[in-house]
Enzyme design. Structure first.
Site, PDB file in Angstrom:
ATOM      1  N   ASP A  64      57.685 -92.969 140.630  1.00  0.00           N
ATOM      2  CA  ASP A  64      57.622 -93.636 139.334  1.00  0.00           C
ATOM      3  C   ASP A  64      56.901 -94.962 139.502  1.00  0.00           C
ATOM      4  O   ASP A  64      56.669 -95.404 140.630  1.00  0.00           O
ATOM      5  CB  ASP A  64      59.003 -93.782 138.681  1.00  0.00           C
ATOM      6  N   TYR A  66      55.589 -98.880 139.770  1.00  0.00           N
ATOM      7  CA  TYR A  66      56.166-100.128 140.265  1.00  0.00           C
ATOM      8  C   TYR A  66      56.916-100.801 139.119  1.00  0.00           C
ATOM      9  O   TYR A  66      56.479-100.771 137.964  1.00  0.00           O
ATOM     10  CB  TYR A  66      55.069-101.062 140.757  1.00  0.00           C
ATOM     11  N   PHE A  77      50.784 -95.914 143.494  1.00  0.00           N
ATOM     12  CA  PHE A  77      50.547 -96.777 144.655  1.00  0.00           C
ATOM     13  C   PHE A  77      49.597 -97.937 144.381  1.00  0.00           C
ATOM     14  O   PHE A  77      49.455 -98.836 145.208  1.00  0.00           O
ATOM     15  CB  PHE A  77      50.047 -95.981 145.877  1.00  0.00           C
ATOM     16  N   HIS A 186      57.070 -90.581 153.476  1.00  0.00           N
ATOM     17  CA  HIS A 186      56.593 -91.583 152.527  1.00  0.00           C
ATOM     18  C   HIS A 186      56.094 -92.820 153.277  1.00  0.00           C
ATOM     19  O   HIS A 186      56.632 -93.182 154.327  1.00  0.00           O
ATOM     20  CB  HIS A 186      57.729 -91.964 151.578  1.00  0.00           C
TER      21      HIS A 186
END
Length: 226
Positions: A64, A66, A77, A186
């Site tokens: 989701d 930031y 990202f 991740h």
């Protein structure tokens, strides 16, 4: 919410008419009117705006947006050029440097990737300020799953990059043998040392694209501050 106006509109048109999406739209509108929500409404669909359906060569799945002030702008990202680079992206840049020799830039804006066919798609497209995963389960997953399924159906070379367990849960939808699926932990500081570092996704993407007669991605994000 700025409407999708490129070829994604035809691909996703059916979704906009479904009951779940109408309910999602109502919830999101109410949230924007009563709380601080990221990204800005006109940035929600930026992943689709910047990477038309017919141009998608690579899909990077995020979770989701930031949830800090001014960070999210609709690409997973990525942050706006004048925002501090978040820790996960710091690690992505480190792996990119180690993998391809790219210098580590002074900003975290990944629009250059998006404009080359890298779909930077979060599975949830909105979030409350300072409340990660606060819009999980309101309908976004069904919408982005529809986009992933349509990409999976495309009979052309494509790479899906799945970092972390939430992204890897989409693996079952990726059934097209023409596509390359890359999985790794991740890039967050909590998990990057468990196998994200050294996974070399960027060179693997380009080797696959070139082997299939496609132009490689220029992964270098340039400095914007002097």
């Amino acid at each position: 919410m700025a409407p999708i106006s490129n070829d994604w509109l035809g691909v996703l048109r059916e979704e906009f008419g479904k009951p779940y999406y109408r309910k999602l739209h109502e919830i999101v509108l109410k949230e924007y009117h009563t709380r601080r929500i990221y990204p800005a409404p006109d940035d929600i669909f930026n992943a689709f705006h910047l990477t038309p359906f017919h141009e998608v060569k690579v899909v990077i799945l995020g979770q989701d947006p930031y949830h800090g002030e001014g960070q999210a702008h609709g690409l997973c990202f990525s942050v706006k050029p004048d925002v501090e680079i978040p820790p996960s992206l710091v690690n992505i840049y480190q792996e990119l440097h180690d993998d391809c020799g790219c210098y580590i830039p002074d900003n975290g804006c990944l629009e250059k990737w998006a404009r080359q066919g890298v779909l930077l798609l979060n599975t949830v497209l909105t979030v409350r300020a300072h409340q990660p995963n606060s819009h999980r389960g309101i309908g976004w997953e069904e919408f982005t799953d529809a986009a992933i399924r349509r990409l999976n159906e495309e009979d052309r070379p494509m790479v899906f990059i799945l970092w972390g367990r939430p992204a890897q849960m989409k693996r079952a939808m990726l059934t097209n043998r023409r596509h390359l699926v890359l999985e790794a932990p991740h890039p967050s500081p909590l998990s990057a040392f468990r196998g994200f570092f050294g996974s070399r996704p960027f060179s693997k993407v380009n080797a696959y694209l070139e082997a299939n007669g496609l132009a490689p991605i220029d992964w270098q994000i340039e400095n914007v501050h002097t």
